[in-house]
Scaffold this active site. Structure first.
Site: not given
Ligand code: DSN
Length: 441
Positions: A50, A52, A195, A221, A224, A230
């Site tokens: 933990y 925080e 984004d 994110t 990707k 993730r």
């Molecule tokens: N749902 C994701 C995607 O597949 O692009 C983005 O949040």
């Protein structure tokens, strides 16, 4: 005791997923395969802790190692993207984006983002997301040619005076117009947030414009095109700090204690590892190859008679418009491709004539296949398989009356299971995939 000995049920499902990933072609453009090193970090004892707070300012003892790993992730993010501040704690993209609202707007204030059916993201103000209910959302759209309507962005911004404007998308196949939308945001005094969840890896590889000179805040994110675990990051730019010297502090407070509790330290370790990988020279080759593969796949599909939104792609992704064969047919092609081991996702297309659940498009892309080592010749084969599968199901139409849809889909599912041509394609896809190993499988 190892998972294999302790829990047969979970191990069996995990083994099935390993097989699925190993024996199929992954074309969902938001997915990727992490390295063994990222898997090691994710599966590490950092999950026990933990922490925080932030490095040097925690609410728990024993955080000297977590501090080090979080600082490593922050420093790598700052160096890679050229920004003065990085928060690496968001659990995923949606909380990262929510933190941007919390840091820049009051509930009820006006925000703008790309409309979801036009390729935008839920968290950019779509009506069923809290970002569309706690804030007054004014969506902008793409033009009939599929490109973002920057003139409309300007018109709407002058009329509605938003506090925050987003640029970034979940189903957009062309270069994002960061500079132009920043000019609109600057003219009306709005915060500008980019984004880059989909294109972060392409930005680092130099095959997509970086938003950093134009945006106040950048979110992404990490799983990707960035090829990490993730998770997500929020970057505050020099421009952002010039606009509001407290912006970094506001973002940090929005994440913790505003929206989240303890960060997922094993994920932070995985992000640090993935960012380390993105610093290697080979990552630029990876990004270039993603785009080269996408262009080859798009060309192969167009040659075989498919219609693509905007007629092609600039990035890692393409959107097949299935309306020439009838509206709402995405579900048929997604499931038939699943049947042969090619994973894509049904998706709305701009001007969607059907619905989000029965959309008329298919979204597909090349980040995962490229990680596996697939190149242009493999993209040609995949395009040929997609055409073959589409041809095998061309007579299926989505009934306009909802009650008959269930029966048609049941017939369809039985038919694709029994179809011997699809069974043969499945075998070819499996054999092909086994030549391209996936880490951890
Ligand atoms: N749902 C994701 C995607 O597949 O692009 C983005 O949040």
């Amino acid at each position: 005791m190892r998972l294999q000995e302790q829990d047969h049920d979970v191990f069996r499902v995990l083994s099935a997923e390993r097989r699925r990933q190993r024996e199929g072609v992954e074309l969902i453009p938001s997915e990727n395969y992490v390295s063994e090193a990222v898997l090691d970090a994710m599966g590490s004892i950092f999950t026990n802790k933990y922490s925080e707070g932030y490095p040097g300012r925690r609410y728990y003892g024993g955080n000297e190692n977590v501090d080090d790993v979080e600082r490593l992730a922050q420093d790598r993010a700052k160096r890679l993207f050229g920004v003065p501040h990085a928060n690496v704690q968001p659990y995923s993209g949606s909380p990262a984006n929510l933190a941007v609202y919390v840091a820049t707007c009051q509930s009820g204030e006006t925000i703008m983002g790309q409309n979801l059916p036009d390729g935008g993201h839920l968290t950019h103000g779509w009506k069923v997301s809290v970002t569309g209910t706690y804030y007054r959302s004014v969506p902008y759209h793409v033009k009939p040619d599929g490109y973002i309507d920057v003139d409309e962005v300007g018109r709407l911004a002058r009329e509605h005076k938003p506090k925050l404007i987003w640029c970034g998308a979940t189903a957009y196949v062309r270069e994002l117009p960061f500079e132009k939308i920043a000019a609109v945001a600057d003219a009306v005094g709005a915060f500008f947030a980019a984004d880059i969840a989909h294109v972060a890896g392409l930005v680092l590889a130099g095959v997509h414009t970086s938003p950093v000179p134009y945006a106040h805040i950048v979110t992404t994110t990490t799983h990707k095109t960035l090829r990490g675990p993730r998770g997500a990051m929020i970057l505050v730019t020099e421009k952002g700090l010039q606009r509001d010297p407290d912006l970094a502090e506001k973002i940090d407070r929005a994440i913790f204690p505003g929206l989240q509790g303890g960060p997922h330290d094993h994920t932070t370790a995985g992000i640090a590892v993935a960012l380390g990988e993105a610093m290697q020279s080979g990552f630029k080759d990876y990004g270039r190859q993603i785009v080269a593969n996408a262009k080859t796949l798009a060309h192969g599909l167009i040659e075989r008679g498919f219609t693509l939104v905007t007629g092609g792609t600039d990035n890692h992704m393409m959107l097949i418009d299935l309306t020439p064969g009838g509206p709402g047919r995405g579900v048929f092609l997604q499931e038939a491709l699943d049947r042969v081991g090619i994973t894509v996702n049904k998706n709305t297309i701009p001007g969607e004539p059907s619905s989000a659940f029965y959309p008329s498009g298919i979204r597909l892309g090349t980040p995962a296949a490229t990680t596996r080592g697939m190149r242009q010749p493999e993209m040609e084969r995949i395009a040929a398989w997609i055409a073959l599968v589409a041809d095998a199901i061309k007579d299926y139409q989505l009934p306009t009356d909802q009650p008959s849809r269930g029966a048609v889909l049941r017939d369809f599912r039985r038919a694709i299971q029994e179809n011997r041509h699809l069974e043969a394609v499945r075998a070819d896809v499996r054999e092909f995939c086994l030549k391209f190993p996936v880490a951890g499988t």
